[in-house]
Design an enzyme around this catalytic site. Structure first.
Site, short mmCIF file in Angstrom:
data_model
loop_
_atom_site.label_atom_id
_atom_site.label_comp_id
_atom_site.label_asym_id
_atom_site.label_seq_id
_atom_site.Cartn_x
_atom_site.Cartn_y
_atom_site.Cartn_z
CD GLU A 1 -1.94 -2.29 1.44
OE1 GLU A 1 -2.82 -3.12 1.20
OE2 GLU A 1 -0.85 -2.59 1.96
CB SER A 2 1.55 4.01 -0.73
OG SER A 2 0.21 4.16 -1.20
CB CYS B 1 -3.44 3.94 -0.47
SG CYS B 1 -2.70 2.42 -1.13
CB SER C 1 3.21 1.26 -6.37
OG SER C 1 1.98 1.39 -5.69
CG HIS D 1 1.39 5.14 -4.85
ND1 HIS D 1 2.14 3.99 -4.77
CD2 HIS D 1 2.10 6.10 -4.20
CE1 HIS D 1 3.25 4.25 -4.08
NE2 HIS D 1 3.24 5.51 -3.73
#
Length: 355
Positions: A67-68, A82, A245, A258
Protein backbone atom coordinates in the site's frame (compact mmCIF):
# COMPACT_ATOMS: atom_id res chain seq x y z
CA UNK A 1 -19.55 6.83 -7.51
CA UNK A 2 -19.16 3.24 -6.33
CA UNK A 3 -20.69 2.25 -2.97
CA UNK A 4 -17.43 0.69 -1.88
CA UNK A 5 -14.00 -0.01 -3.27
CA UNK A 6 -10.31 0.37 -2.63
CA UNK A 7 -9.31 3.68 -1.03
CA UNK A 8 -6.74 5.38 -3.24
CA UNK A 9 -6.16 8.56 -1.23
CA UNK A 10 -3.02 8.17 0.85
CA UNK A 11 -2.07 9.21 4.33
CA UNK A 12 1.45 10.69 4.39
CA UNK A 13 3.83 10.99 7.35
CA UNK A 14 7.22 12.73 7.28
CA UNK A 15 9.56 12.62 10.30
CA UNK A 16 12.84 14.51 10.66
CA UNK A 17 15.52 13.65 13.23
CA UNK A 18 18.81 15.07 14.50
CA UNK A 19 21.68 13.84 16.63
CA UNK A 20 24.25 15.70 18.73
CA UNK A 21 26.85 12.99 18.25
CA UNK A 22 27.99 12.49 14.60
CA UNK A 23 28.68 8.85 15.44
CA UNK A 24 24.92 8.27 15.65
CA UNK A 25 24.60 8.99 11.96
CA UNK A 26 27.41 6.56 11.26
CA UNK A 27 30.84 6.89 9.71
CA UNK A 28 29.28 6.86 6.25
CA UNK A 29 26.46 9.20 7.25
CA UNK A 30 23.85 6.43 6.95
CA UNK A 31 21.90 7.16 10.14
CA UNK A 32 18.40 5.67 9.91
CA UNK A 33 19.46 3.68 6.87
CA UNK A 34 21.38 1.43 9.27
CA UNK A 35 18.12 0.21 10.80
CA UNK A 36 17.85 -3.49 9.97
CA UNK A 37 15.20 -4.65 7.54
CA UNK A 38 13.48 -6.81 10.16
CA UNK A 39 12.88 -3.72 12.30
CA UNK A 40 11.35 -1.88 9.36
CA UNK A 41 9.15 -4.88 8.63
CA UNK A 42 7.86 -4.79 12.21
CA UNK A 43 6.95 -1.12 11.81
CA UNK A 44 5.14 -1.86 8.55
CA UNK A 45 3.35 -4.79 10.17
CA UNK A 46 1.83 -2.34 12.66
CA UNK A 47 0.77 -0.16 9.72
CA UNK A 48 -0.66 -3.26 7.96
CA UNK A 49 1.44 -3.31 4.80
CA UNK A 50 4.55 -5.04 3.46
CA UNK A 51 7.51 -4.38 1.15
CA UNK A 52 7.09 -5.66 -2.42
CA UNK A 53 10.13 -4.07 -4.09
CA UNK A 54 13.07 -1.80 -3.24
CA UNK A 55 15.87 0.30 -4.72
CA UNK A 56 18.59 2.52 -3.21
CA UNK A 57 21.43 4.88 -4.04
CA UNK A 58 24.07 6.64 -1.97
CA UNK A 59 21.48 9.08 -0.56
CA UNK A 60 18.43 7.06 0.53
CA UNK A 61 16.47 3.82 0.34
CA UNK A 62 13.10 3.59 -1.46
CA UNK A 63 10.61 0.80 -0.81
CA UNK A 64 7.47 0.08 -2.83
CA UNK A 65 4.86 -1.18 -0.37
CA UNK A 66 1.75 -3.29 -0.81
CA UNK A 67 0.00 0.00 0.00
CA UNK A 68 2.20 2.81 -1.42
CA UNK A 69 5.77 3.82 -0.36
CA UNK A 70 8.48 4.19 2.26
CA UNK A 71 11.59 6.38 1.94
CA UNK A 72 14.43 6.16 4.44
CA UNK A 73 17.08 8.90 4.52
CA UNK A 74 19.86 9.23 7.12
CA UNK A 75 17.77 11.63 9.25
CA UNK A 76 14.35 11.53 7.58
CA UNK A 77 11.60 8.96 7.03
CA UNK A 78 8.58 9.34 4.75
CA UNK A 79 5.77 6.78 4.80
CA UNK A 80 2.81 7.06 2.45
CA UNK A 81 0.04 4.47 2.66
CA UNK A 82 -3.38 4.03 1.06
CA UNK A 83 -6.35 1.76 1.73
CA UNK A 84 -7.36 1.34 5.36
CA UNK A 85 -3.80 1.18 6.68
CA UNK A 86 -2.92 2.37 10.20
CA UNK A 87 -0.16 4.80 9.26
CA UNK A 88 0.06 6.67 12.57
CA UNK A 89 0.83 3.43 14.41
CA UNK A 90 4.31 3.69 12.87
CA UNK A 91 5.24 6.69 15.03
CA UNK A 92 5.96 5.00 18.41
CA UNK A 93 8.16 2.18 17.01
CA UNK A 94 10.01 4.58 14.69
CA UNK A 95 10.77 6.94 17.56
CA UNK A 96 12.05 4.04 19.65
CA UNK A 97 14.24 2.69 16.86
CA UNK A 98 15.66 6.12 16.05
CA UNK A 99 16.44 6.83 19.69
CA UNK A 100 17.65 3.44 20.93
CA UNK A 101 19.41 2.16 17.80
CA UNK A 102 20.74 5.40 16.32
CA UNK A 103 20.66 7.95 19.19
CA UNK A 104 18.54 10.33 17.07
CA UNK A 105 15.90 12.77 18.32
CA UNK A 106 12.72 13.78 16.53
CA UNK A 107 12.71 17.47 15.58
CA UNK A 108 9.74 17.79 13.21
CA UNK A 109 6.67 15.92 11.96
CA UNK A 110 4.33 16.56 9.05
CA UNK A 111 1.14 14.62 8.32
CA UNK A 112 -1.01 15.25 5.24
CA UNK A 113 -3.90 13.64 3.42
CA UNK A 114 -6.77 14.45 1.09
CA UNK A 115 -10.46 13.61 1.43
CA UNK A 116 -11.08 9.88 1.48
CA UNK A 117 -13.35 8.48 -1.24
CA UNK A 118 -14.76 5.98 1.28
CA UNK A 119 -14.45 7.73 4.67
CA UNK A 120 -16.83 5.35 6.48
CA UNK A 121 -14.49 2.43 5.69
CA UNK A 122 -11.57 4.01 7.57
CA UNK A 123 -10.66 2.68 11.03
CA UNK A 124 -10.18 4.92 14.06
CA UNK A 125 -8.61 7.51 14.27
CA UNK A 126 -8.95 8.21 10.54
CA UNK A 127 -12.73 8.58 10.83
CA UNK A 128 -12.18 12.34 11.18
CA UNK A 129 -9.25 14.72 11.23
CA UNK A 130 -9.83 15.81 14.83
CA UNK A 131 -9.22 12.24 16.00
CA UNK A 132 -6.05 12.05 13.91
CA UNK A 133 -4.73 15.29 15.43
CA UNK A 134 -5.38 14.02 18.96
CA UNK A 135 -3.63 10.75 18.14
CA UNK A 136 -0.64 12.63 16.69
CA UNK A 137 -0.36 14.99 19.64
CA UNK A 138 -0.43 12.10 22.09
CA UNK A 139 2.19 10.16 20.09
CA UNK A 140 4.74 12.96 19.71
CA UNK A 141 7.22 14.10 22.38
CA UNK A 142 6.50 17.35 24.23
CA UNK A 143 9.66 18.89 22.76
CA UNK A 144 7.74 19.34 19.49
CA UNK A 145 5.82 22.18 21.09
CA UNK A 146 5.11 24.29 18.01
CA UNK A 147 2.09 22.63 16.45
CA UNK A 148 -0.61 23.48 13.94
CA UNK A 149 -3.48 21.62 12.27
CA UNK A 150 -5.80 22.82 9.54
CA UNK A 151 -8.15 21.54 6.86
CA UNK A 152 -7.57 23.58 3.72
CA UNK A 153 -10.88 23.76 1.81
CA UNK A 154 -11.70 23.92 -1.88
CA UNK A 155 -14.71 24.58 -4.10
CA UNK A 156 -14.54 20.96 -5.23
CA UNK A 157 -16.55 18.86 -2.72
CA UNK A 158 -14.40 15.76 -3.20
CA UNK A 159 -11.15 17.57 -2.36
CA UNK A 160 -9.76 19.14 0.84
CA UNK A 161 -6.25 19.07 2.24
CA UNK A 162 -5.59 18.04 5.84
CA UNK A 163 -2.29 19.24 7.31
CA UNK A 164 -0.69 18.77 10.73
CA UNK A 165 2.83 19.87 11.58
CA UNK A 166 4.84 19.87 14.79
CA UNK A 167 8.36 21.14 15.43
CA UNK A 168 10.92 21.92 18.09
CA UNK A 169 11.43 25.31 16.42
CA UNK A 170 9.01 28.16 15.83
CA UNK A 171 10.06 28.72 12.24
CA UNK A 172 8.43 28.44 8.84
CA UNK A 173 11.66 27.11 7.35
CA UNK A 174 11.70 23.43 6.51
CA UNK A 175 13.35 22.04 9.63
CA UNK A 176 15.71 19.14 9.04
CA UNK A 177 16.23 19.62 5.33
CA UNK A 178 19.75 19.45 3.98
CA UNK A 179 19.39 22.54 1.81
CA UNK A 180 20.55 25.46 3.92
CA UNK A 181 18.96 27.97 1.56
CA UNK A 182 15.44 26.63 2.04
CA UNK A 183 14.98 26.08 -1.68
CA UNK A 184 13.37 22.63 -1.64
CA UNK A 185 9.69 22.12 -2.36
CA UNK A 186 7.35 19.13 -2.32
CA UNK A 187 4.52 18.65 -4.82
CA UNK A 188 1.68 16.30 -3.80
CA UNK A 189 -0.84 15.74 -6.59
CA UNK A 190 -4.12 13.82 -6.18
CA UNK A 191 -6.18 12.94 -9.27
CA UNK A 192 -9.64 11.39 -9.50
CA UNK A 193 -11.94 10.29 -12.33
CA UNK A 194 -9.09 9.25 -14.58
CA UNK A 195 -9.61 8.91 -18.32
CA UNK A 196 -11.05 5.39 -18.76
CA UNK A 197 -8.90 4.45 -21.74
CA UNK A 198 -5.70 5.62 -20.01
CA UNK A 199 -6.69 3.87 -16.77
CA UNK A 200 -6.86 0.54 -18.64
CA UNK A 201 -3.08 0.72 -19.00
CA UNK A 202 -2.86 -0.16 -15.31
CA UNK A 203 -4.72 -3.49 -15.59
CA UNK A 204 -2.82 -6.74 -16.12
CA UNK A 205 -3.44 -8.33 -19.49
CA UNK A 206 -5.42 -11.57 -18.85
CA UNK A 207 -3.35 -13.69 -21.22
CA UNK A 208 0.03 -12.40 -20.06
CA UNK A 209 2.21 -14.44 -17.73
CA UNK A 210 4.54 -12.22 -15.76
CA UNK A 211 5.22 -11.14 -12.20
CA UNK A 212 4.58 -7.76 -10.57
CA UNK A 213 8.07 -6.47 -11.34
CA UNK A 214 8.04 -7.19 -15.06
CA UNK A 215 4.43 -6.04 -15.43
CA UNK A 216 5.29 -2.85 -13.59
CA UNK A 217 8.15 -2.15 -15.98
CA UNK A 218 5.83 -2.63 -18.93
CA UNK A 219 3.29 -0.17 -17.48
CA UNK A 220 6.03 2.36 -16.81
CA UNK A 221 7.12 2.18 -20.44
CA UNK A 222 3.77 2.18 -22.25
CA UNK A 223 2.22 4.98 -20.18
CA UNK A 224 5.16 7.37 -20.52
CA UNK A 225 5.84 7.46 -16.77
CA UNK A 226 9.52 6.83 -17.51
CA UNK A 227 9.58 10.16 -19.37
CA UNK A 228 8.47 12.29 -16.41
CA UNK A 229 12.05 12.34 -15.13
CA UNK A 230 14.35 10.47 -17.53
CA UNK A 231 17.22 10.79 -15.03
CA UNK A 232 15.43 8.86 -12.31
CA UNK A 233 16.14 5.25 -11.42
CA UNK A 234 12.67 3.68 -11.24
CA UNK A 235 11.45 0.85 -9.04
CA UNK A 236 7.97 -0.16 -10.18
CA UNK A 237 5.40 -2.83 -9.39
CA UNK A 238 2.04 -3.90 -10.88
CA UNK A 239 -0.67 -5.48 -8.77
CA UNK A 240 -3.08 -8.28 -9.69
CA UNK A 241 -5.57 -7.73 -11.28
CA UNK A 242 -4.91 -3.99 -11.42
CA UNK A 243 -3.03 -1.14 -9.78
CA UNK A 244 0.44 0.26 -10.00
CA UNK A 245 3.12 1.81 -7.79
CA UNK A 246 6.43 3.44 -8.63
CA UNK A 247 9.29 5.05 -6.73
CA UNK A 248 11.87 7.14 -8.53
CA UNK A 249 15.26 8.18 -7.16
CA UNK A 250 17.29 11.00 -8.65
CA UNK A 251 20.24 11.97 -6.49
CA UNK A 252 18.84 12.90 -3.08
CA UNK A 253 15.31 13.49 -4.41
CA UNK A 254 12.44 11.04 -4.56
CA UNK A 255 9.30 10.79 -6.65
CA UNK A 256 6.41 8.37 -6.42
CA UNK A 257 3.22 7.40 -8.27
CA UNK A 258 0.32 5.23 -7.13
CA UNK A 259 -2.66 4.25 -9.27
CA UNK A 260 -6.04 2.73 -8.43
CA UNK A 261 -7.61 2.46 -11.90
CA UNK A 262 -11.02 0.89 -11.22
CA UNK A 263 -13.88 2.75 -12.87
CA UNK A 264 -16.12 4.56 -10.39
CA UNK A 265 -13.35 5.33 -7.91
CA UNK A 266 -10.26 5.70 -10.08
CA UNK A 267 -7.41 7.59 -8.47
CA UNK A 268 -3.77 8.40 -9.07
CA UNK A 269 -1.22 10.32 -7.06
CA UNK A 270 2.11 11.84 -7.95
CA UNK A 271 4.67 13.28 -5.56
CA UNK A 272 8.08 14.77 -6.21
CA UNK A 273 10.73 16.97 -4.63
CA UNK A 274 12.37 19.85 -6.46
CA UNK A 275 14.24 23.06 -5.85
CA UNK A 276 13.34 26.66 -6.63
CA UNK A 277 16.83 26.90 -8.12
CA UNK A 278 16.09 24.28 -10.78
CA UNK A 279 15.18 25.32 -14.29
CA UNK A 280 11.81 27.10 -14.02
CA UNK A 281 10.45 24.98 -16.85
CA UNK A 282 11.14 21.70 -15.03
CA UNK A 283 8.05 21.79 -12.81
CA UNK A 284 5.88 22.90 -15.75
CA UNK A 285 7.10 20.00 -17.89
CA UNK A 286 6.53 17.51 -15.06
CA UNK A 287 3.00 18.74 -14.36
CA UNK A 288 2.05 18.61 -18.03
CA UNK A 289 3.38 15.08 -18.42
CA UNK A 290 1.53 13.83 -15.34
CA UNK A 291 -1.78 15.30 -16.54
CA UNK A 292 -1.30 13.81 -20.01
CA UNK A 293 -0.66 10.33 -18.56
CA UNK A 294 -3.88 10.27 -16.50
CA UNK A 295 -6.24 12.96 -17.90
CA UNK A 296 -8.13 13.37 -14.59
CA UNK A 297 -11.49 15.12 -14.37
CA UNK A 298 -10.51 16.57 -10.99
CA UNK A 299 -7.08 17.23 -9.55
CA UNK A 300 -5.55 18.87 -6.51
CA UNK A 301 -1.99 20.12 -6.15
CA UNK A 302 -0.41 20.82 -2.77
CA UNK A 303 2.87 22.74 -2.88
CA UNK A 304 4.94 22.89 0.30
CA UNK A 305 7.80 25.39 0.17
CA UNK A 306 9.41 28.14 2.22
CA UNK A 307 8.87 30.56 -0.67
CA UNK A 308 6.08 31.37 -3.16
CA UNK A 309 8.23 30.53 -6.18
CA UNK A 310 6.58 27.32 -7.33
CA UNK A 311 2.80 27.34 -6.92
CA UNK A 312 2.34 30.26 -9.32
CA UNK A 313 3.54 28.01 -12.16
CA UNK A 314 0.99 25.26 -11.52
CA UNK A 315 -2.09 26.78 -13.16
CA UNK A 316 -0.07 27.95 -16.15
CA UNK A 317 1.12 24.37 -16.69
CA UNK A 318 -2.20 22.51 -16.49
CA UNK A 319 -4.87 24.98 -17.67
CA UNK A 320 -3.77 24.71 -21.34
CA UNK A 321 -4.50 20.98 -21.01
CA UNK A 322 -8.18 21.59 -20.26
CA UNK A 323 -8.16 21.89 -16.47
CA UNK A 324 -9.54 25.05 -14.88
CA UNK A 325 -8.40 26.28 -11.46
CA UNK A 326 -11.39 26.18 -9.11
CA UNK A 327 -9.80 27.26 -5.84
CA UNK A 328 -6.57 28.21 -4.12
CA UNK A 329 -5.91 28.18 -0.37
CA UNK A 330 -2.71 29.27 1.39
CA UNK A 331 -1.51 28.68 4.94
CA UNK A 332 1.75 28.69 6.90
CA UNK A 333 2.92 25.82 9.09
CA UNK A 334 5.80 25.41 11.58
CA UNK A 335 8.78 23.55 10.09
CA UNK A 336 7.03 23.19 6.73
CA UNK A 337 6.72 26.69 5.34
CA UNK A 338 3.90 27.76 3.06
CA UNK A 339 1.37 25.18 1.93
CA UNK A 340 -0.56 26.22 -1.18
CA UNK A 341 -3.51 24.00 -2.07
CA UNK A 342 -5.02 24.35 -5.56
CA UNK A 343 -7.85 22.38 -7.12
CA UNK A 344 -8.63 21.94 -10.81
CA UNK A 345 -11.55 20.52 -12.78
CA UNK A 346 -12.01 19.53 -16.38
CA UNK A 347 -13.36 22.62 -18.15
CA UNK A 348 -16.35 20.66 -19.47
CA UNK A 349 -17.39 19.73 -15.91
CA UNK A 350 -16.88 23.31 -14.79
CA UNK A 351 -19.08 24.65 -17.59
CA UNK A 352 -21.83 22.14 -16.78
CA UNK A 353 -21.71 23.05 -13.08
CA UNK A 354 -22.08 26.73 -13.92
CA UNK A 355 -25.19 26.21 -16.07
Amino acid sequence: MAVSGFEGFEKRLELHFSGDDPKNVGSLGLGLRLLDFESLQQVLHAVQCTVVSAVANQHFDAYVLSESSLFVYPTKIIIKTCGTTQLLKSIPPLLRLASLDRGLTLISCRYTRGNFIFPSAQPFPYTNFQNEVVYLEESLPATLCYRKANVMPSKTPSHAWHVFTASTQNTTCRVGEDDNDGGLFTLEICMTELDRDLARNFFLRPSAKYDGDSAGKEMTAITGISEINPRALICDFAFDPCGYSMNGIDGDRHSTIHVTPEDGYSYASFECVGSVYDDRDDVVRVLKKVVQIFRPATMSVSTTCASHEVWTRVAGAVEPLGLKCRSCAVDEFPAAGNVVYQTFMDRRNTENNNK
